[in-house]
Design a protein around this motif. Sequence first.
Motif, mmCIF file in Angstrom:
data_model
loop_
_atom_site.group_PDB
_atom_site.id
_atom_site.type_symbol
_atom_site.label_atom_id
_atom_site.label_comp_id
_atom_site.label_asym_id
_atom_site.label_seq_id
_atom_site.Cartn_x
_atom_site.Cartn_y
_atom_site.Cartn_z
ATOM 1 N N THR A 43 0.854 -1.182 0.000
ATOM 2 C CA THR A 43 0.000 0.000 0.000
ATOM 3 C C THR A 43 0.891 1.235 0.000
ATOM 4 O O THR A 43 1.760 1.373 0.866
ATOM 5 C CB THR A 43 -0.924 0.027 1.225
ATOM 6 O OG1 THR A 43 -1.869 -1.046 1.122
ATOM 7 C CG2 THR A 43 -1.705 1.327 1.290
ATOM 8 N N THR A 44 0.683 2.122 -0.953
ATOM 9 C CA THR A 44 1.593 3.249 -1.175
ATOM 10 C C THR A 44 0.829 4.479 -1.636
ATOM 11 O O THR A 44 -0.289 4.370 -2.149
ATOM 12 C CB THR A 44 2.652 2.868 -2.235
ATOM 13 O OG1 THR A 44 3.413 4.032 -2.590
ATOM 14 C CG2 THR A 44 2.013 2.303 -3.492
ATOM 15 N N ASN A 45 1.445 5.648 -1.465
ATOM 16 C CA ASN A 45 0.850 6.853 -2.053
ATOM 17 C C ASN A 45 1.283 7.038 -3.501
ATOM 18 O O ASN A 45 0.846 7.975 -4.164
ATOM 19 C CB ASN A 45 1.168 8.102 -1.214
ATOM 20 C CG ASN A 45 2.656 8.433 -1.140
ATOM 21 O OD1 ASN A 45 3.444 8.101 -2.030
ATOM 22 N ND2 ASN A 45 3.064 9.099 -0.066
ATOM 23 N N GLY A 46 2.142 6.161 -3.992
ATOM 24 C CA GLY A 46 2.516 6.164 -5.402
ATOM 25 C C GLY A 46 3.695 7.032 -5.759
ATOM 26 O O GLY A 46 4.240 6.927 -6.865
ATOM 27 N N ILE A 47 4.139 7.890 -4.858
ATOM 28 C CA ILE A 47 5.271 8.769 -5.161
ATOM 29 C C ILE A 47 6.561 7.947 -5.119
ATOM 30 O O ILE A 47 6.909 7.370 -4.097
ATOM 31 C CB ILE A 47 5.332 9.948 -4.179
ATOM 32 C CG1 ILE A 47 4.079 10.815 -4.327
ATOM 33 C CG2 ILE A 47 6.590 10.786 -4.398
ATOM 34 C CD1 ILE A 47 3.970 11.931 -3.310
ATOM 35 N N LYS B 188 1.111 14.337 -10.381
ATOM 36 C CA LYS B 188 1.716 13.745 -11.581
ATOM 37 C C LYS B 188 2.568 12.533 -11.233
ATOM 38 O O LYS B 188 2.611 11.549 -11.977
ATOM 39 C CB LYS B 188 2.559 14.794 -12.315
ATOM 40 C CG LYS B 188 1.743 15.902 -12.969
ATOM 41 C CD LYS B 188 2.639 16.882 -13.708
ATOM 42 C CE LYS B 188 1.821 17.985 -14.372
ATOM 43 N NZ LYS B 188 2.701 18.970 -15.054
ATOM 44 N N ASP B 189 3.242 12.591 -10.090
ATOM 45 C CA ASP B 189 4.063 11.457 -9.650
ATOM 46 C C ASP B 189 3.192 10.247 -9.312
ATOM 47 O O ASP B 189 3.564 9.105 -9.606
ATOM 48 C CB ASP B 189 4.903 11.855 -8.430
ATOM 49 C CG ASP B 189 5.868 12.972 -8.734
ATOM 50 O OD1 ASP B 189 6.775 12.760 -9.548
ATOM 51 O OD2 ASP B 189 5.719 14.056 -8.156
ATOM 52 N N VAL B 190 2.044 10.506 -8.691
ATOM 53 C CA VAL B 190 1.148 9.414 -8.327
ATOM 54 C C VAL B 190 0.589 8.744 -9.577
ATOM 55 O O VAL B 190 0.567 7.510 -9.687
ATOM 56 C CB VAL B 190 -0.002 9.921 -7.430
ATOM 57 C CG1 VAL B 190 -0.941 8.768 -7.073
ATOM 58 C CG2 VAL B 190 0.550 10.573 -6.170
ATOM 59 N N ILE B 191 0.157 9.552 -10.529
ATOM 60 C CA ILE B 191 -0.401 9.004 -11.777
ATOM 61 C C ILE B 191 0.674 8.229 -12.546
ATOM 62 O O ILE B 191 0.409 7.149 -13.098
ATOM 63 C CB ILE B 191 -1.011 10.131 -12.625
ATOM 64 C CG1 ILE B 191 -2.276 10.655 -11.919
ATOM 65 C CG2 ILE B 191 -1.352 9.634 -14.028
ATOM 66 C CD1 ILE B 191 -2.907 11.860 -12.577
ATOM 67 N N ALA B 192 1.907 8.740 -12.545
ATOM 68 C CA ALA B 192 3.004 8.016 -13.196
ATOM 69 C C ALA B 192 3.273 6.698 -12.488
ATOM 70 O O ALA B 192 3.581 5.677 -13.130
ATOM 71 C CB ALA B 192 4.271 8.882 -13.203
ATOM 72 N N GLY B 193 3.140 6.685 -11.168
ATOM 73 C CA GLY B 193 3.332 5.455 -10.410
ATOM 74 C C GLY B 193 2.275 4.411 -10.731
ATOM 75 O O GLY B 193 2.580 3.220 -10.871
ATOM 76 N N LEU B 194 1.033 4.849 -10.886
ATOM 77 C CA LEU B 194 -0.047 3.939 -11.271
ATOM 78 C C LEU B 194 0.238 3.310 -12.637
ATOM 79 O O LEU B 194 0.086 2.101 -12.827
ATOM 80 C CB LEU B 194 -1.375 4.695 -11.310
ATOM 81 C CG LEU B 194 -2.026 5.002 -9.961
ATOM 82 C CD1 LEU B 194 -3.100 6.063 -10.124
ATOM 83 C CD2 LEU B 194 -2.615 3.739 -9.355
#
Length: 336
Positions: A103-107, A146-152
């Motif tokens: 579980t992550t915030n994606g950054i 943008k970092d979160v969306i890139a992580g997804l």
Amino acid sequence: MDTTTQLGLADSYGRVATDLRVSLTDRCNLRCSYCMPEEGLDWLSKPELLTDDEIVRLVSIAVRQLGVHEIRFTGGEPLLRRGLVGIVARTTELAPRPQVSLTTNGIGLARQAQALKDAGLDRVNVSLDTIRPDTFQQLARRDRIKDVIAGLEAAQTAGLTPVKVNAVLMRGVNDQQAPELLEFCLERGYELRFIEQMPLDAQHGWNRATMVTADEILEQLADRFGLEPTDAATRGSAPAESFTVHGGPQTVGIIASVTRPFCGDCDRVRLTADGQVRDCLFARTESDLRTPLRDGASDEELADRWRRAMWKKLPGHGINDPSFLQPTRPMSAIGG
């Protein structure tokens, strides 16, 4: 009862914990308003944290001796843990091999997704409460959407699937954005789950009267997306109520931890980054494994301590009881 005769992590109400949530750090690089103050918190010092070897040893005891077959690494933000990839690799080498997720915030996930997949990670849950940059900055107090969306996207490309997205709706902030967030996830093949805000913020500012409820979320979505409940019999101990979208196969989940608690089917146990067993997310007591581990306790002794810790688990979290008291530790220090 003599818990030393037990094979797994049973409690006195007949539940057996098979899903272990392991917090790797209490630190986070966001400051979400429903979790912590803008200035952050007093983080645990390095000597207080379990080492990589200590984490793997305790996870190994849980898997090999206590019947745990699902491991979820959490934080704070687990991607901030330098040894994360190695911990995942050593965990997936255990026999029997547990299911391992994050579980992550994606950054930072865009940089690590492939390495985590190569280490054996099965899938990820990414927190994303809005797809609007201004709302994201208002909620998280950081301009990092943008970092979160890139992580997804990186997780999807690496095969860490199904990629699940967790969202919390806050009154007056993003409470009307459920439809657009669901559209975003449906278009990309992510599984969205809305989670009722829980009393786990460090500021103790949670107010049930202003919480966005599961029923409100469903009301926003039901007609537009043709939601129909899936077979409840297949839910088991899963916290999310699942609904098909336009007849399926895609689904959306609602985790109604407050208004429709599922404590009777709970199969989770938590290990904090400083080596404390928590038998419930909302527990006000913990059981120390770090001290006996560092004092030379055997695997059998640690397993027995863990069994005894779980045996005293209460029947429910008690949020809806007038006597409920919020845990002293916030979510970032517990591990979700």
